[in-house]
Scaffold this motif. Structure first.
Motif, PDB file in Angstrom:
ATOM      1  N   MET A  83      30.988-101.051  62.411  1.00  0.00           N
ATOM      2  CA  MET A  83      29.888-100.207  62.868  1.00  0.00           C
ATOM      3  C   MET A  83      29.196 -99.589  61.649  1.00  0.00           C
ATOM      4  O   MET A  83      29.825 -98.887  60.868  1.00  0.00           O
ATOM      5  CB  MET A  83      30.433 -99.082  63.761  1.00  0.00           C
ATOM      6  CG  MET A  83      29.408 -98.051  64.188  1.00  0.00           C
ATOM      7  SD  MET A  83      30.162 -96.557  64.908  1.00  0.00           S
ATOM      8  CE  MET A  83      30.713 -97.168  66.485  1.00  0.00           C
ATOM      9  N   TYR A 118      26.561 -96.915  60.749  1.00  0.00           N
ATOM     10  CA  TYR A 118      25.886 -95.807  61.441  1.00  0.00           C
ATOM     11  C   TYR A 118      25.092 -94.910  60.497  1.00  0.00           C
ATOM     12  O   TYR A 118      25.376 -94.822  59.306  1.00  0.00           O
ATOM     13  CB  TYR A 118      26.883 -94.971  62.254  1.00  0.00           C
ATOM     14  CG  TYR A 118      27.943 -94.265  61.457  1.00  0.00           C
ATOM     15  CD1 TYR A 118      27.756 -92.958  61.021  1.00  0.00           C
ATOM     16  CD2 TYR A 118      29.151 -94.887  61.172  1.00  0.00           C
ATOM     17  CE1 TYR A 118      28.744 -92.298  60.299  1.00  0.00           C
ATOM     18  CE2 TYR A 118      30.139 -94.236  60.454  1.00  0.00           C
ATOM     19  CZ  TYR A 118      29.935 -92.943  60.024  1.00  0.00           C
ATOM     20  OH  TYR A 118      30.905 -92.295  59.305  1.00  0.00           O
ATOM     21  N   TYR A 125      23.606 -96.720  65.557  1.00  0.00           N
ATOM     22  CA  TYR A 125      24.424 -97.692  64.845  1.00  0.00           C
ATOM     23  C   TYR A 125      24.188 -99.095  65.376  1.00  0.00           C
ATOM     24  O   TYR A 125      23.641 -99.279  66.472  1.00  0.00           O
ATOM     25  CB  TYR A 125      25.913 -97.349  64.911  1.00  0.00           C
ATOM     26  CG  TYR A 125      26.461 -97.176  66.309  1.00  0.00           C
ATOM     27  CD1 TYR A 125      26.963 -98.259  67.019  1.00  0.00           C
ATOM     28  CD2 TYR A 125      26.490 -95.928  66.900  1.00  0.00           C
ATOM     29  CE1 TYR A 125      27.485 -98.089  68.292  1.00  0.00           C
ATOM     30  CE2 TYR A 125      27.009 -95.753  68.175  1.00  0.00           C
ATOM     31  CZ  TYR A 125      27.504 -96.844  68.862  1.00  0.00           C
ATOM     32  OH  TYR A 125      28.012 -96.677  70.124  1.00  0.00           O
ATOM     33  N   ALA A 162      26.249-103.235  65.071  1.00  0.00           N
ATOM     34  CA  ALA A 162      27.426-103.985  64.629  1.00  0.00           C
ATOM     35  C   ALA A 162      26.999-104.787  63.406  1.00  0.00           C
ATOM     36  O   ALA A 162      26.150-105.668  63.501  1.00  0.00           O
ATOM     37  CB  ALA A 162      27.924-104.914  65.739  1.00  0.00           C
ATOM     38  N   ASN A 192      29.153 -91.863  73.198  1.00  0.00           N
ATOM     39  CA  ASN A 192      28.379 -93.000  72.699  1.00  0.00           C
ATOM     40  C   ASN A 192      27.881 -93.821  73.873  1.00  0.00           C
ATOM     41  O   ASN A 192      28.553 -93.898  74.907  1.00  0.00           O
ATOM     42  CB  ASN A 192      29.266 -93.916  71.849  1.00  0.00           C
ATOM     43  CG  ASN A 192      29.575 -93.368  70.489  1.00  0.00           C
ATOM     44  OD1 ASN A 192      29.153 -93.927  69.491  1.00  0.00           O
ATOM     45  ND2 ASN A 192      30.320 -92.287  70.424  1.00  0.00           N
ATOM     46  N   TYR A 246      25.274-104.272  74.231  1.00  0.00           N
ATOM     47  CA  TYR A 246      25.885-105.261  73.349  1.00  0.00           C
ATOM     48  C   TYR A 246      25.731-106.643  73.950  1.00  0.00           C
ATOM     49  O   TYR A 246      25.524-106.803  75.159  1.00  0.00           O
ATOM     50  CB  TYR A 246      27.372-104.960  73.115  1.00  0.00           C
ATOM     51  CG  TYR A 246      28.225-105.290  74.319  1.00  0.00           C
ATOM     52  CD1 TYR A 246      28.892-106.509  74.408  1.00  0.00           C
ATOM     53  CD2 TYR A 246      28.353-104.397  75.371  1.00  0.00           C
ATOM     54  CE1 TYR A 246      29.658-106.822  75.511  1.00  0.00           C
ATOM     55  CE2 TYR A 246      29.121-104.695  76.471  1.00  0.00           C
ATOM     56  CZ  TYR A 246      29.768-105.915  76.543  1.00  0.00           C
ATOM     57  OH  TYR A 246      30.517-106.226  77.649  1.00  0.00           O
TER      58      TYR A 246
END
Length: 167
Positions: A108, A110, A121, A123, A160, A164
């Motif tokens: 992550m 961020y 953030y 990936a 959070n 995704y």
């Protein structure tokens, strides 16, 4: 001393059994997610009244999906980051290595928002099922943080949410 050793061995056995019983992590290939990111960590700081504050931190965290069993539930994280406040100008940046119960990982990347109340953030990379994952997430910093001892600089949970897509 023997009692401490017995407690440590019992906890280790419970963790190993929990991991073995957990089996493979099955997540939908894409979707929305929500989790609490609950870190505990240590920090080194510089400070000069309300004009300057700089913190370099190292933390470990647990991700708890909301609802339980959702995407990214029960993952563990290790993060390194920086937070500064220079004359009211806030900045935060960091990287977390997040590992699931199968041992697959994603990283992550961020960045905090200028108001210090959260951030965003992506990936940055991944292994196994997370290789090639595309993610867009945001976090909010709640004011429920504490510092229980001089060895622990902070602990708390941040909500959070995001989207995704696995490869």
């Amino acid at each position: 001393m023997n009692r401490k050793l017995a407690v440590v061995m019992t906890l280790g056995a419970m963790l190993a059994a929990g991991s073995a019983m957990a089996g493979k992590v099955n997540m939908p290939k894409e979707g929305n997610y929500a989790f609490d990111f609950c870190p505990i960590g240590q920090a080194k700081t510089f400070a000069n009244g309300d004009k300057l504050f700089h913190m370099q931190y190292d933390l470990n965290a647990l991700l708890r999906a909301n609802p339980a069993g959702g995407a990214f539930d029960r993952m563990g994280a290790r993060c390194l980051g920086l937070f500064t406040n220079i004359n009211g100008k806030l900045a935060e940046v960091g990287m977390c290595e997040i590992t699931d119960l199968d041992g697959d990982k994603w990283w992550m990347d961020y960045h905090g928002n200028p108001d210090g109340a959260g951030g965003t953030y992506i990936a940055a990379s991944g292994t196994g099922k997370y290789e090639g994952m595309v993610m867009k997430g945001e976090y909010r910093v709640d004011n429920n943080w504490g510092s229980p001892s001089k060895e622990v600089a902070f602990l708390g949970c941040n909500p959070n949410k995001g989207t995704y897509k696995l490869k």
